[in-house]
Write a protein that holds these residues in place. Structure first.
Motif, PDB file in Angstrom:
ATOM      1  N   MET A   1       7.382   4.945  -3.951  1.00 10.10           N
ATOM      2  CA  MET A   1       6.159   5.870  -3.540  1.00 10.10           C
ATOM      3  C   MET A   1       4.728   5.005  -3.299  1.00 10.10           C
ATOM      4  N   SER A   2       3.836   5.648  -2.700  1.00 14.77           N
ATOM      5  CA  SER A   2       2.781   5.110  -2.119  1.00 14.77           C
ATOM      6  C   SER A   2       1.539   6.015  -2.230  1.00 14.77           C
ATOM      7  N   GLY A   3       0.283   5.406  -2.006  1.00 12.54           N
ATOM      8  CA  GLY A   3      -0.860   6.144  -2.327  1.00 12.54           C
ATOM      9  C   GLY A   3      -0.920   7.401  -1.104  1.00 12.54           C
ATOM     10  N   PRO A   4      -1.740   8.665  -1.764  1.00 11.04           N
ATOM     11  CA  PRO A   4      -1.762   9.866  -1.176  1.00 11.04           C
ATOM     12  C   PRO A   4      -2.332   9.748   0.345  1.00 11.04           C
ATOM     13  N   LEU A   5      -3.451   8.424   0.732  1.00  8.46           N
ATOM     14  CA  LEU A   5      -3.882   8.153   1.860  1.00  8.46           C
ATOM     15  C   LEU A   5      -3.006   7.186   2.621  1.00  8.46           C
ATOM     16  N   GLN A   6      -1.846   6.758   2.254  1.00  7.97           N
ATOM     17  CA  GLN A   6      -1.028   5.801   3.111  1.00  7.97           C
ATOM     18  C   GLN A   6      -1.225   6.515   4.641  1.00  7.97           C
ATOM     19  N   GLY A   7      -1.402   5.301   5.496  1.00  6.02           N
ATOM     20  CA  GLY A   7      -1.288   5.497   6.805  1.00  6.02           C
ATOM     21  C   GLY A   7      -2.727   5.662   7.620  1.00  6.02           C
ATOM     22  N   ILE A   8      -3.628   6.095   6.665  1.00  2.00           N
ATOM     23  CA  ILE A   8      -5.220   6.228   7.202  1.00  2.00           C
ATOM     24  C   ILE A   8      -5.752   5.000   7.117  1.00  2.00           C
ATOM     25  N   LYS A   9      -6.294   4.665   8.247  1.00  4.09           N
ATOM     26  CA  LYS A   9      -6.855   3.427   8.520  1.00  4.09           C
ATOM     27  C   LYS A   9      -8.554   3.422   8.601  1.00  4.09           C
ATOM     28  N   VAL A  10      -9.115   2.623   7.659  1.00  2.00           N
ATOM     29  CA  VAL A  10     -10.642   2.965   7.737  1.00  2.00           C
ATOM     30  C   VAL A  10     -11.267   1.447   8.221  1.00  2.00           C
ATOM     31  N   VAL A  11     -12.356   1.548   8.699  1.00  5.14           N
ATOM     32  CA  VAL A  11     -13.273   0.526   8.999  1.00  5.14           C
ATOM     33  C   VAL A  11     -14.464   0.646   8.398  1.00  5.14           C
TER      34      VAL A  11
ATOM     35  N   ARG B   1       3.520  12.351  -7.719  1.00  7.65           N
ATOM     36  CA  ARG B   1       4.289  11.518  -6.815  1.00  7.65           C
ATOM     37  C   ARG B   1       3.489  10.366  -6.446  1.00  7.65           C
ATOM     38  N   SER B   2       2.304  10.483  -5.974  1.00  9.03           N
ATOM     39  CA  SER B   2       1.871   9.348  -5.147  1.00  9.03           C
ATOM     40  C   SER B   2       1.371   8.188  -6.378  1.00  9.03           C
ATOM     41  N   MET B   3       1.389   6.998  -5.824  1.00  4.76           N
ATOM     42  CA  MET B   3       1.147   5.961  -6.495  1.00  4.76           C
ATOM     43  C   MET B   3      -0.297   5.314  -5.951  1.00  4.76           C
ATOM     44  N   THR B   4      -1.324   5.184  -6.835  1.00  9.62           N
ATOM     45  CA  THR B   4      -2.409   4.478  -6.511  1.00  9.62           C
ATOM     46  C   THR B   4      -2.471   3.074  -6.438  1.00  9.62           C
ATOM     47  N   GLN B   5      -3.316   2.389  -6.071  1.00  5.79           N
ATOM     48  CA  GLN B   5      -3.567   0.912  -6.219  1.00  5.79           C
ATOM     49  C   GLN B   5      -3.626   0.351  -7.640  1.00  5.79           C
ATOM     50  N   SER B   6      -3.095  -0.852  -7.803  1.00  3.96           N
ATOM     51  CA  SER B   6      -3.428  -1.615  -8.969  1.00  3.96           C
ATOM     52  C   SER B   6      -5.060  -1.753  -9.227  1.00  3.96           C
ATOM     53  N   PRO B   7      -5.768  -1.463 -10.349  1.00  5.98           N
ATOM     54  CA  PRO B   7      -6.944  -2.063 -10.519  1.00  5.98           C
ATOM     55  C   PRO B   7      -7.429  -3.665 -10.336  1.00  5.98           C
TER      56      PRO B   7
END
Length: 372
Positions: free
Chosen positions: A1-11, A340-346
């Motif tokens: 599982m991965s975060g719901p914004l996986q694949g979104i690239k931010v500068v 379903r989606s996994m957020t990052q660890s704090p």
């Protein structure tokens, strides 16, 4: 599982306060965030290494250097989002304004967060959270009757600022899926705070809220919605607005009440000071911990007022992992949560790109983002 914004690239263009907070939230949700900072660490060491910069990569770039600027624009060309929290006109002078960035990447969502907004008479002026909430009317409504009191910098910087620029970015990304085009998000704290204030504005419009501070239901005047001092110096918070919760409050306090007039009328604001005095004397008879035991499992809307260190140890927050750490090092977990989606660890650490001191580090990320 991965975060719901996986694949979104931010500068993220490095800034203070609410801008890195917004970038942290996007990274928490799985976005790949690259933070661009100046060529030297800022005064005070506000740089790589704090939890506010967690889950993202930091690169250094001298935007006055043509090579570094070109490298950052190449990175922007591969990004989904550009996020900046500078005073209006700053990124334009740097060569990273909306015109340059959208020319390089027409699908880019360009998020701008300021206190006053990109337009209006005060747009070029300096300010801080306290100034933004003051001008919107929100600060006037907060604090004791004698003087407005700022509620930390949570309302303007983060409630009206970072939360709204994140909302705008996500909405623009969703719209891009239909139109195929990027756009600029102008998130002004004065706008966001005003939206947050809508419930109070609504109460005011129907005569249920006055501009006189310390006279309203939710501003600490109501004896059933305020804090009380306990024996030993602690405080409890009471939110027993509904009749059934108020009845449970009185029962737990052992205070007689009812239609026989044994207590001042809770529905008559003129009697609120007298009723608050009764409840204050009752709460003063026990410690905060003692009242926590009395109201444990009771729907009276009574909770202890905890410090951040105490909050991290509270059984409910500990069970959810809402806060972690101890003493001075308390860290908040990502929110919200998903089925379903996994957020990052704090505790996800920030990092520096290879050759982070020059544009080679930026180019390595750009190449990775270009890869199919």
């Amino acid at each position: 599982m991965s975060g719901p914004l996986q694949g979104i690239k931010v500068v993220e263009l490095s800034a203070m306060g609410p801008a890195p907070h917004a970038a942290m939230m996007l990274a928490d949700l799985g976005a790949d965030v690259v933070r661009v900072v100046g060529p030297a660490p800022p005064v005070g060491g506000y740089d790589v290494g704090t939890h506010l910069q967690r889950s993202r990569t930091t690169v250094r770039a001298d935007l006055k250097d043509a090579g570094d600027l070109a490298a950052v624009l190449d990175l922007v060309a591969e990004a989904d989002v550009f996020l900046e929290g500078c005073r209006p006109g700053t990124t334009e002078r740097l060569g990273l304004g909306p015109d340059e960035c959208l020319a390089a990447n027409p699908r880019l969502v360009y998020g701008r967060m300021t206190g006053w907004g990109q337009s209006g008479p005060l747009a070029p002026r300096a300010g801080h959270d306290i100034n933004y909430i003051a001008l919107t009317g929100a600060l006037h409504a907060m604090g004791p009757a004698a003087q407005p009191m700022p509620p930390l910098n949570l309302v303007g910087d983060f409630g009206g600022g970072s939360m709204f620029v994140v909302t705008g970015i996500l909405a623009a990304l969703l719209e891009r899926g239909r139109s195929g085009r990027g756009q600029v998000v102008d998130a002004a704290m004065v706008d966001g705070v005003s939206v947050l204030s809508q419930i109070i504005l609504e109460l005011r419009s129907v005569g249920m809220w006055t501009d006189a501070r310390g006279t309203n239901l939710l501003d600490g005047a109501a004896p059933f919605y305020r804090t009380y001092a306990c024996a030993g110096g602690g405080f409890v918070a009471v939110g027993a607005i509904e009749p059934q919760f108020y009845a449970a409050l009185l029962d737990g306090l052992g205070v007689a009440g009812g239609p026989d007039g044994s207590l001042p009328d809770r529905d008559d604001p003129a009697q609120w000071p007298a009723l608050a005095g009764v409840l204050a004397r009752a709460f003063a008879a026990r410690t905060r911990e003692g009242w926590a035991r009395v109201f444990d499992g009771v729907d009276a809307c009574v909770t202890p007022v905890l410090t951040y260190a105490e909050a991290a140890r509270h059984p409910h927050l500990a069970a959810r992992g809402t806060l972690s750490g101890s003493g001075r090092n308390i860290v908040a977990a990502p929110a919200p949560r998903f089925s379903r989606s996994m957020t990052q660890s704090p505790d996800a650490a920030p990092s520096a790109a290879p050759n982070a001191g020059g544009n080679a580090g930026i180019e390595s990320i750009t190449n990775a983002w270009r890869a199919p």
